[in-house]
Design a protein around this motif. Sequence first.
Motif: not given
Length: 202
Positions: A43-52, A60-62, A118-124
């Motif tokens: 769960t904690l690992g998803t938080l940076p992606h949510l913030a991004a 930046v990733l895109q 990195p796909k988690l950021s795209m998902f959010f």
Amino acid sequence: MSPEFLLTALIVCISPGTGVVYTLACAISGGRRAAFAAAVGGTLGTLPHLAAAVLGLVAVLQTSPALFSLLKYAGACYLVYLAWQTLKDRSRFEVGTEDTASFTAIVMRGVLINILNPKLSMFFLAFLPQFIGPDSLSPTLDMLLLGVFFTLITFAVFIVYGLGASFARQRILNQPGTLSAMRYGFAACFMGLGARLLFATA
């Protein structure tokens, strides 16, 4: 918070992914404590992606294929490493023992699994805006709140998976054939998830 969002988020979270596989593996090998640690880490690992996603850093990733590829390869390699560890670390599946890894170590592995995806950021970025109305006065805040609720749902789902697996743990550990099959099954899942991430595109 619309019922549509809650239902869709629940379906997404229930779908087996890296975090679910990791939580199940920890629950079988280490019991409820290890399962809880894995759920916390995932769960904690998803938080940076949510913030991004909320802050727009996902752009930046895109726009940077090199950075996306770097994270993608690092994540894939880490999943392959976990597959190898699952196969070779037989002591973690001995009957009557608990996972020898510390609570913090299990949490950190869970955090790394999701941070290196990195796909988690795209998902959010793709998922959350669908549930923000066009008349919203603060879309950024709304997106953040939706993300927090999604994270809480994710944690709850991980806990349910982990508790379910931990209750079945002793029976599984007392059946060597089932135990061996599960070890190879978890390793195959980590390898498959790593391969899927490896061939992901921005």
